[in-house]
Scaffold this active site. Structure first.
Site, PDB file in Angstrom:
ATOM      1  N   GLY A  89     -10.450   1.721  -1.123  1.00 26.01           N
ATOM      2  CA  GLY A  89      -8.741   1.457  -0.849  1.00 26.01           C
ATOM      3  C   GLY A  89      -8.209   0.421  -2.770  1.00 26.01           C
ATOM      4  O   GLY A  89      -7.321  -0.173  -2.140  1.00 26.01           O
ATOM      5  N   ALA A  90      -8.995  -0.661  -3.083  1.00 25.86           N
ATOM      6  CA  ALA A  90      -8.491  -1.446  -4.175  1.00 25.86           C
ATOM      7  C   ALA A  90      -7.787  -0.037  -4.664  1.00 25.86           C
ATOM      8  O   ALA A  90      -6.363  -0.965  -5.168  1.00 25.86           O
ATOM      9  CB  ALA A  90      -9.348  -1.867  -4.849  1.00 25.86           C
ATOM     10  N   GLY A  91      -7.781   0.357  -5.376  1.00 26.27           N
ATOM     11  CA  GLY A  91      -7.269   1.413  -6.526  1.00 26.27           C
ATOM     12  C   GLY A  91      -6.269   2.028  -5.730  1.00 26.27           C
ATOM     13  O   GLY A  91      -4.860   2.449  -6.221  1.00 26.27           O
ATOM     14  N   ASP A  92      -6.139   2.363  -4.096  1.00 25.19           N
ATOM     15  CA  ASP A  92      -5.262   2.646  -3.598  1.00 25.19           C
ATOM     16  C   ASP A  92      -3.814   1.793  -3.298  1.00 25.19           C
ATOM     17  O   ASP A  92      -2.590   1.759  -3.823  1.00 25.19           O
ATOM     18  CB  ASP A  92      -5.297   3.229  -1.946  1.00 25.19           C
TER      19      ASP A  92
END
Length: 135
Positions: A89-92
């Site tokens: 979820g880091a990119g999101d």
């Protein structure tokens, strides 16, 4: 447009992107698909090359932050060094915080900074559902 994973899209889609968001590997794939010669150039120069086609470009660099370019301007935002627990979820989180900042009127440099901060916070937690809102 977050072109992750990089897929073949019409050039006009890239031209309309403001910003085009990709990671380093995706940036090279998009550049090659556009016929740009980017072999061995630094990531900041790659962002600038892509910004000659897209309206603006953000290249995420994971733990190293992100670079951005827009019509002759560009920069880099470094990420704070933290203990990485889970990258899910880091990119999101990055894209969501960046877009939220842009919709509130922030310039691209400020918005990328917010995105880097959100991504940095996201990797310190397990999973994508337990994160807290970034203000």
């Amino acid at each position: 447009m977050n072109l992750a994973p990089a897929i073949d899209v019409p050039r006009r889609v890239i031209e309309a992107s403001d910003p085009l968001v990709v990671n380093e590997v995706e940036a090279e794939e998009v550049a090659l698909a556009l016929g740009l010669d980017v072999d061995g150039i630094p990531t900041g120069d790659l962002a600038s090359a892509l910004a000659l086609v897209a309206r603006s470009v953000v290249i995420t660099l994971g733990a190293s932050g992100a670079v951005w370019a827009s019509q002759g301007e560009g920069g880099r935002t470094h990420a704070e060094r933290v203990e990485v627990v889970d990258t899910t979820g880091a990119g999101d989180a990055f894209v969501g915080a960046m877009v939220a900042a842009l919709t509130r009127g922030a310039d691209l440099a400020t918005a990328v900074g917010r995105g880097v901060s959100a991504g940095t916070r996201a990797v310190q937690l397990v999973g994508a559902r337990t994160g807290q809102a970034v203000r």
